[in-house]
Scaffold this motif. Sequence first.
Motif, mmCIF file in Angstrom:
data_model
loop_
_atom_site.group_PDB
_atom_site.id
_atom_site.type_symbol
_atom_site.label_atom_id
_atom_site.label_comp_id
_atom_site.label_asym_id
_atom_site.label_seq_id
_atom_site.Cartn_x
_atom_site.Cartn_y
_atom_site.Cartn_z
ATOM 1 N N PHE A 1 0.860 2.030 13.538
ATOM 2 C CA PHE A 1 -0.025 3.186 13.400
ATOM 3 C C PHE A 1 0.088 3.871 12.041
ATOM 4 O O PHE A 1 -0.437 4.964 11.866
ATOM 5 N N ASP A 2 0.769 3.246 11.095
ATOM 6 C CA ASP A 2 0.955 3.827 9.770
ATOM 7 C C ASP A 2 -0.128 3.302 8.818
ATOM 8 O O ASP A 2 -0.054 2.167 8.356
ATOM 9 N N PRO A 3 -1.161 4.115 8.517
ATOM 10 C CA PRO A 3 -2.251 3.632 7.667
ATOM 11 C C PRO A 3 -1.827 3.382 6.218
ATOM 12 O O PRO A 3 -2.504 2.660 5.495
ATOM 13 N N SER A 4 -0.702 3.954 5.787
ATOM 14 C CA SER A 4 -0.264 3.726 4.409
ATOM 15 C C SER A 4 0.435 2.380 4.251
ATOM 16 O O SER A 4 0.635 1.906 3.143
ATOM 17 N N ASN B 1 0.915 -1.637 6.368
ATOM 18 C CA ASN B 1 0.070 -2.769 6.734
ATOM 19 C C ASN B 1 0.071 -2.883 8.260
ATOM 20 O O ASN B 1 0.854 -3.656 8.825
ATOM 21 N N PRO B 2 -0.807 -2.122 8.958
ATOM 22 C CA PRO B 2 -0.805 -2.123 10.420
ATOM 23 C C PRO B 2 -1.058 -3.495 11.039
ATOM 24 O O PRO B 2 -0.497 -3.817 12.073
ATOM 25 N N GLN B 3 -1.890 -4.291 10.382
ATOM 26 C CA GLN B 3 -2.181 -5.611 10.943
ATOM 27 C C GLN B 3 -0.935 -6.502 10.923
ATOM 28 O O GLN B 3 -0.632 -7.177 11.907
#
Length: 102
Positions: free
Chosen positions: A14-17, A19-21
Amino acid sequence: KDGTAPIAEFNDVFDPSGNPQLAMVNMMRYPNFVSEEWSHVLTWDLFVGRMVWLDGIKRGIFTGHSVLFCNLIGPPGYLIHCATCLLTGKGLVGNEVPEDDE
């Protein structure tokens, strides 16, 4: 040890900064996470997709694209159905006026 995914790795999803993928792919190493994720995905696909389809039948709304997106990417499929309902003038799901049976 391998049964429960570490919380720090789960937070990376859930960390957009970051690499969520990649974090999601890494989470697939944990059997408990995989079983939880599959049950979540199947529940969404089956129950929400079915609800969209039945709503379309009941109110005469084309739902092919919405059901497809419910199965492919989940929540956006439901949002597409809501947008289709509004664009066709049928109102939001569950917001229809009940018919009088008298």
